[in-house]
Design a protein around this motif. Structure first.
Motif, short mmCIF file in Angstrom:
data_model
loop_
_atom_site.label_atom_id
_atom_site.label_comp_id
_atom_site.label_asym_id
_atom_site.label_seq_id
_atom_site.Cartn_x
_atom_site.Cartn_y
_atom_site.Cartn_z
N SER A 31 -1.10 0.84 11.17
CA SER A 31 -2.29 1.51 10.32
C SER A 31 -1.38 2.58 9.54
N VAL A 32 -0.49 3.36 9.90
CA VAL A 32 0.55 4.04 9.07
C VAL A 32 1.09 3.41 7.89
N ALA A 33 1.73 2.14 8.38
CA ALA A 33 2.42 1.26 7.19
C ALA A 33 1.17 0.80 6.23
N MET A 36 0.56 3.67 4.11
CA MET A 36 1.95 3.75 2.98
C MET A 36 1.81 3.08 2.08
N TYR A 37 1.50 1.72 2.26
CA TYR A 37 1.29 0.88 1.26
C TYR A 37 0.15 1.04 0.30
N LEU A 38 -0.98 1.65 0.79
CA LEU A 38 -2.10 1.93 -0.16
C LEU A 38 -1.75 2.96 -1.12
N ASN A 39 -1.04 3.88 -0.66
CA ASN A 39 -0.84 5.31 -1.15
C ASN A 39 0.23 4.71 -2.16
N GLN A 40 1.14 3.95 -2.17
CA GLN A 40 2.40 3.60 -2.91
C GLN A 40 1.62 2.81 -4.06
N ILE A 41 0.46 2.02 -3.72
CA ILE A 41 -0.28 1.32 -4.76
C ILE A 41 -0.77 2.70 -5.73
N SER A 42 -1.49 3.31 -5.15
CA SER A 42 -1.97 4.54 -5.95
C SER A 42 -1.00 5.27 -6.67
#
Length: 102
Positions: A31-33, A36-42
């Protein structure tokens, strides 16, 4: 920030298992990974890594072979089949994935 959104995803079980093994070694829950991925997309405004097709090695890239080289590769393949030097697609792809794992 409070986490209240839920994602339901369908993924390849083998890919999920492999990713879980890597994440476990890193001490990062799935869930954290994903977060992190979704945050990087943003943050980056796109996929946070290059999305490209892998290049085939010249030794197996038919586009870079001469007609004679391609005919020789095909002949060698047919000769292997005639000799019984064959294996299942699953086995071949499994070995390929292990060899080319990054």
């Amino acid at each position: 920030m409070e986490k209240t959104a839920t994602l339901n995803l369908r993924v390849n079980p083998a890919v999920k298992h492999s990713a879980e093994e890597v994440l476990a070694m890193l001490g990062i829950p799935m869930s954290v990974a994903i977060d992190m991925y979704l945050n990087q997309i943003s943050l980056t405004g796109g996929i946070p890594f290059a999305v490209i097709l892998p290049k085939a090695p010249a030794s197996v890239n038919a586009d870079e072979m001469t007609d004679d080289e391609l005919r020789e590769k095909l002949k060698n393949g047919y000769d292997d089949i005639a000799k019984g030097n064959v294996r299942s697609v699953q086995s071949a792809f499994s070995d390929f994935r292990e060899t080319h794992r990054q």
